[in-house]
Design a protein around this motif. Structure first.
Motif, PDB file in Angstrom:
ATOM      1  N   PHE A   1       0.865  -1.184   0.000  1.00 37.59           N
ATOM      2  CA  PHE A   1       0.000   0.000   0.000  1.00 37.59           C
ATOM      3  C   PHE A   1       0.902   1.235   0.000  1.00 37.59           C
ATOM      4  CE2 PHE A   1      -2.927   3.143   1.852  1.00 37.59           C
ATOM      5  CZ  PHE A   1      -4.038   2.931   1.063  1.00 37.59           C
ATOM      6  N   ARG A   2       1.046   1.833  -1.171  1.00 43.07           N
ATOM      7  CA  ARG A   2       1.966   2.955  -1.317  1.00 43.07           C
ATOM      8  C   ARG A   2       1.263   4.276  -1.020  1.00 43.07           C
ATOM      9  NH1 ARG A   2       6.431   1.945  -4.765  1.00 43.07           N
ATOM     10  NH2 ARG A   2       6.585  -0.272  -5.191  1.00 43.07           N
ATOM     11  N   VAL A   3       1.917   5.084  -0.226  1.00 40.97           N
ATOM     12  CA  VAL A   3       1.349   6.385   0.154  1.00 40.97           C
ATOM     13  C   VAL A   3       2.378   7.474  -0.132  1.00 40.97           C
ATOM     14  CG1 VAL A   3       0.314   7.744   2.018  1.00 40.97           C
ATOM     15  CG2 VAL A   3       0.044   5.251   1.990  1.00 40.97           C
ATOM     16  N   GLY A   4       1.899   8.578  -0.659  1.00 41.39           N
ATOM     17  CA  GLY A   4       2.738   9.764  -0.834  1.00 41.39           C
ATOM     18  C   GLY A   4       2.107  10.925  -0.084  1.00 41.39           C
ATOM     19  N   ALA A   5       2.918  11.791   0.473  1.00 42.14           N
ATOM     20  CA  ALA A   5       2.401  12.967   1.165  1.00 42.14           C
ATOM     21  C   ALA A   5       3.190  14.187   0.721  1.00 42.14           C
ATOM     22  CB  ALA A   5       2.517  12.796   2.684  1.00 42.14           C
ATOM     23  N   ALA A   6       2.504  15.323   0.665  1.00 38.42           N
ATOM     24  CA  ALA A   6       3.176  16.583   0.347  1.00 38.42           C
ATOM     25  C   ALA A   6       2.702  17.649   1.319  1.00 38.42           C
ATOM     26  CB  ALA A   6       2.876  17.006  -1.086  1.00 38.42           C
ATOM     27  N   ILE A   7       3.637  18.492   1.717  1.00 35.55           N
ATOM     28  CA  ILE A   7       3.358  19.560   2.682  1.00 35.55           C
ATOM     29  C   ILE A   7       3.785  20.898   2.083  1.00 35.55           C
ATOM     30  CG2 ILE A   7       4.191  20.584   4.849  1.00 35.55           C
ATOM     31  CD1 ILE A   7       4.360  17.773   5.984  1.00 35.55           C
ATOM     32  N   LEU A   8       2.904  21.892   2.195  1.00 37.52           N
ATOM     33  CA  LEU A   8       3.257  23.274   1.860  1.00 37.52           C
ATOM     34  C   LEU A   8       3.666  23.970   3.144  1.00 37.52           C
ATOM     35  CD1 LEU A   8       3.234  25.708  -0.175  1.00 37.52           C
ATOM     36  CD2 LEU A   8       0.869  26.102   0.581  1.00 37.52           C
ATOM     37  N   ASP A   9       4.853  24.564   3.160  1.00 40.90           N
ATOM     38  CA  ASP A   9       5.334  25.172   4.410  1.00 40.90           C
ATOM     39  C   ASP A   9       5.185  26.687   4.416  1.00 40.90           C
ATOM     40  OD1 ASP A   9       7.503  26.402   3.150  1.00 40.90           O
ATOM     41  OD2 ASP A   9       8.995  25.023   3.966  1.00 40.90           O
ATOM     42  N   ASP A  10       5.642  27.309   5.480  1.00 43.54           N
ATOM     43  CA  ASP A  10       5.501  28.745   5.666  1.00 43.54           C
ATOM     44  C   ASP A  10       6.420  29.553   4.756  1.00 43.54           C
ATOM     45  OD1 ASP A  10       7.336  27.343   7.317  1.00 43.54           O
ATOM     46  OD2 ASP A  10       7.597  29.097   8.589  1.00 43.54           O
TER      47      ASP A  10
END
Ligand code: THU
Length: 137
Positions: free
Chosen positions: A29-38
């Motif tokens: 079960f492949r998961v990707g995450a992305a975060i936008l920072d300050d």
């Protein structure tokens, strides 16, 4: 600072690149995450499993680590991408990890292969949460 509306298309593309590289030989079960920072920068992570199953890391944890290492200190938006029919919402531990760096209204988008399926605020996923301010006595 990025005060404009988050670009979820950019977050999706970044999460997709990470998801492809996920190390998930046990769950597949492949998961990707992305975060936008300050700073307006986008950081990504993927799940990294382990033969000792509980030691595996979630995609969100990797993305947070990448943000901190790059100098980001606040989360302005999160996108989590996984396959399957169900919404791949962050696990309980990752909700708390996000909470450390995000405001209650921070958007968390949940995506499938075809794009964003749902959007929550952090407060919706983790109400009445415990954070840094709770330690100030
Ligand atoms: N997983 C994540 O990386 N993020 C989530 O939000 C949900 C679950 C991973 C952990 C494990 O490697 C696999 O998905 C199956 O639980």
């Amino acid at each position: 600072m990025s005060e404009s509306a988050p670009n979820f298309d950019a977050l999706f593309a970044t999460a997709r690149r990470a998801q492809i590289r996920a190390y998930a030989p046990y769950s597949a079960f492949r998961v990707g995450a992305a975060i936008l920072d300050d700073n307006g920068a986008i950081h990504s992570g993927c799940n990294v499993e382990n033969a000792s199953y509980p030691v595996g890391l979630c995609a969100e944890a990797g993305a947070i680590s990448a943000m901190i290492a790059a100098g980001g200190r606040a989360i302005h938006a999160v996108l989590v991408l996984g396959d399957g029919e169900e919404l791949v919402t962050p696990c309980g531990a990752c909700r708390q990890r996000i909470r450390e760096f995000a405001a209650p209204e921070t958007p968390i988008a949940i995506a499938g292969p075809d794009g964003v399926r749902a959007r929550f605020s952090l407060a919706e996923l983790l109400p009445a949460s415990f954070g840094p301010a709770n330690l100030r006595t």
